[in-house]
Design a protein around this motif. Structure first.
Motif, PDB file in Angstrom:
ATOM      1  N   TYR A 216      62.698  62.165  74.171  1.00 18.71           N
ATOM      2  CA  TYR A 216      62.960  60.734  74.364  1.00 18.71           C
ATOM      3  C   TYR A 216      61.854  59.891  73.729  1.00 18.71           C
ATOM      4  O   TYR A 216      62.134  58.919  73.027  1.00 18.71           O
ATOM      5  CB  TYR A 216      63.086  60.429  75.853  1.00 18.71           C
ATOM      6  CG  TYR A 216      63.262  58.962  76.169  1.00 18.71           C
ATOM      7  CD1 TYR A 216      64.468  58.329  75.936  1.00 18.71           C
ATOM      8  CD2 TYR A 216      62.216  58.210  76.700  1.00 18.71           C
ATOM      9  CE1 TYR A 216      64.638  56.986  76.217  1.00 18.71           C
ATOM     10  CE2 TYR A 216      62.378  56.878  76.985  1.00 18.71           C
ATOM     11  CZ  TYR A 216      63.591  56.266  76.746  1.00 18.71           C
ATOM     12  OH  TYR A 216      63.751  54.943  77.021  1.00 18.71           O
TER      13      TYR A 216
ATOM     14  N   MET B  31      70.426  60.733  79.176  1.00 17.34           N
ATOM     15  CA  MET B  31      70.779  61.283  80.487  1.00 17.34           C
ATOM     16  C   MET B  31      72.055  62.107  80.388  1.00 17.34           C
ATOM     17  O   MET B  31      72.135  63.208  80.927  1.00 17.34           O
ATOM     18  CB  MET B  31      70.949  60.167  81.518  1.00 17.34           C
ATOM     19  CG  MET B  31      69.643  59.618  82.012  1.00 17.34           C
ATOM     20  SD  MET B  31      69.730  58.521  83.446  1.00 17.34           S
ATOM     21  CE  MET B  31      71.198  57.580  83.237  1.00 17.34           C
ATOM     22  N   LEU B  32      73.055  61.591  79.696  1.00 21.79           N
ATOM     23  CA  LEU B  32      74.319  62.311  79.552  1.00 21.79           C
ATOM     24  C   LEU B  32      74.146  63.538  78.661  1.00 21.79           C
ATOM     25  O   LEU B  32      74.577  64.634  79.011  1.00 21.79           O
ATOM     26  CB  LEU B  32      75.387  61.376  78.974  1.00 21.79           C
ATOM     27  CG  LEU B  32      76.760  61.980  78.777  1.00 21.79           C
ATOM     28  CD1 LEU B  32      77.369  62.307  80.133  1.00 21.79           C
ATOM     29  CD2 LEU B  32      77.655  61.031  78.019  1.00 21.79           C
TER      30      LEU B  32
ATOM     31  N   ASP C   1      68.415  46.175  75.434  1.00 23.43           N
ATOM     32  CA  ASP C   1      69.732  46.809  75.406  1.00 23.43           C
ATOM     33  C   ASP C   1      69.688  48.152  74.682  1.00 23.43           C
ATOM     34  O   ASP C   1      70.353  49.112  75.097  1.00 23.43           O
ATOM     35  CB  ASP C   1      70.756  45.895  74.738  1.00 23.43           C
ATOM     36  CG  ASP C   1      71.060  44.649  75.558  1.00 23.43           C
ATOM     37  OD1 ASP C   1      70.894  44.708  76.797  1.00 23.43           O
ATOM     38  OD2 ASP C   1      71.435  43.626  74.953  1.00 23.43           O
TER      39      ASP C   1
ATOM     40  N   ARG D 154      68.142  50.728  77.019  1.00 21.87           N
ATOM     41  CA  ARG D 154      69.094  51.120  78.061  1.00 21.87           C
ATOM     42  C   ARG D 154      70.151  52.070  77.491  1.00 21.87           C
ATOM     43  O   ARG D 154      70.498  53.076  78.116  1.00 21.87           O
ATOM     44  CB  ARG D 154      69.761  49.891  78.658  1.00 21.87           C
ATOM     45  CG  ARG D 154      70.649  50.243  79.843  1.00 21.87           C
ATOM     46  CD  ARG D 154      71.329  49.046  80.501  1.00 21.87           C
ATOM     47  NE  ARG D 154      70.486  47.877  80.620  1.00 21.87           N
ATOM     48  CZ  ARG D 154      70.781  46.672  80.112  1.00 21.87           C
ATOM     49  NH1 ARG D 154      71.906  46.490  79.463  1.00 21.87           N
ATOM     50  NH2 ARG D 154      69.958  45.656  80.275  1.00 21.87           N
ATOM     51  N   THR D 155      70.642  51.790  76.292  1.00 19.36           N
ATOM     52  CA  THR D 155      71.637  52.644  75.655  1.00 19.36           C
ATOM     53  C   THR D 155      71.066  54.019  75.345  1.00 19.36           C
ATOM     54  O   THR D 155      71.709  55.047  75.613  1.00 19.36           O
ATOM     55  CB  THR D 155      72.159  51.984  74.361  1.00 19.36           C
ATOM     56  OG1 THR D 155      72.712  50.717  74.682  1.00 19.36           O
ATOM     57  CG2 THR D 155      73.203  52.846  73.701  1.00 19.36           C
TER      58      THR D 155
ATOM     59  N   ARG E 271      68.540  55.478  76.842  1.00 18.96           N
ATOM     60  CA  ARG E 271      68.309  56.156  78.121  1.00 18.96           C
ATOM     61  C   ARG E 271      69.608  56.753  78.673  1.00 18.96           C
ATOM     62  O   ARG E 271      69.637  57.910  79.104  1.00 18.96           O
ATOM     63  CB  ARG E 271      67.698  55.173  79.119  1.00 18.96           C
ATOM     64  CG  ARG E 271      66.722  55.805  80.053  1.00 18.96           C
ATOM     65  CD  ARG E 271      66.024  54.801  80.957  1.00 18.96           C
ATOM     66  NE  ARG E 271      65.263  53.812  80.205  1.00 18.96           N
ATOM     67  CZ  ARG E 271      65.445  52.494  80.279  1.00 18.96           C
ATOM     68  NH1 ARG E 271      66.333  51.985  81.082  1.00 18.96           N
ATOM     69  NH2 ARG E 271      64.715  51.670  79.570  1.00 18.96           N
ATOM     70  N   ASN E 272      70.679  55.984  78.621  1.00 26.09           N
ATOM     71  CA  ASN E 272      71.968  56.474  79.116  1.00 26.09           C
ATOM     72  C   ASN E 272      72.483  57.644  78.287  1.00 26.09           C
ATOM     73  O   ASN E 272      73.007  58.620  78.832  1.00 26.09           O
ATOM     74  CB  ASN E 272      73.004  55.354  79.126  1.00 26.09           C
ATOM     75  CG  ASN E 272      72.726  54.331  80.197  1.00 26.09           C
ATOM     76  OD1 ASN E 272      72.019  54.597  81.155  1.00 26.09           O
ATOM     77  ND2 ASN E 272      73.278  53.138  80.022  1.00 26.09           N
ATOM     78  N   GLN E 273      72.342  57.550  76.975  1.00 28.55           N
ATOM     79  CA  GLN E 273      72.777  58.646  76.112  1.00 28.55           C
ATOM     80  C   GLN E 273      71.962  59.907  76.373  1.00 28.55           C
ATOM     81  O   GLN E 273      72.514  61.008  76.416  1.00 28.55           O
ATOM     82  CB  GLN E 273      72.671  58.245  74.647  1.00 28.55           C
ATOM     83  CG  GLN E 273      73.725  57.270  74.219  1.00 28.55           C
ATOM     84  CD  GLN E 273      73.566  56.832  72.776  1.00 28.55           C
ATOM     85  OE1 GLN E 273      72.551  57.082  72.145  1.00 28.55           O
ATOM     86  NE2 GLN E 273      74.578  56.154  72.257  1.00 28.55           N
TER      87      GLN E 273
END
Length: 85
Positions: free
Chosen positions: A73, A14-15, A4, A7-8, A10-12
């Motif tokens: 990253y 990307m944005l 989790d 995933r968090t 990675r999403n942060q």
């Protein structure tokens, strides 16, 4: 859990990194396109050659930006996530 958190992160990323890239891509595309018109018409003749020049500039920008994002990253993941046992 670790999954989790990954995933968090990675999403942060990307944005956080995709939004600042949109404006420079638009500006550089317009700039390179106008610069292609300034030179001798024999150098850049036709829309296809202009697209190659503009596309090459955008692709070069995206490659450099992707390397920067990947390094950030990897570094962030190493410093923030706990070690797997």
């Amino acid at each position: 859990s670790r999954k989790d958190m990954l995933r968090t992160i990675r999403n942060q990323f990307m944005l956080f990194y995709s939004l600042p890239a949109i404006l420079p891509i638009l500006i550089s595309t317009a700039f390179i396109n106008s610069m292609a018109d300034l030179y001798d018409p024999g150098i850049v003749a036709g829309i296809i050659q202009k697209l190659y020049v503009v596309g090459g500039g955008v692709v070069l920008f995206l490659i450099i930006y992707f390397v920067y994002i990947t390094a950030s990253y990897t570094s962030f993941k190493k410093n923030v996530l706990p070690e797997e046992s």
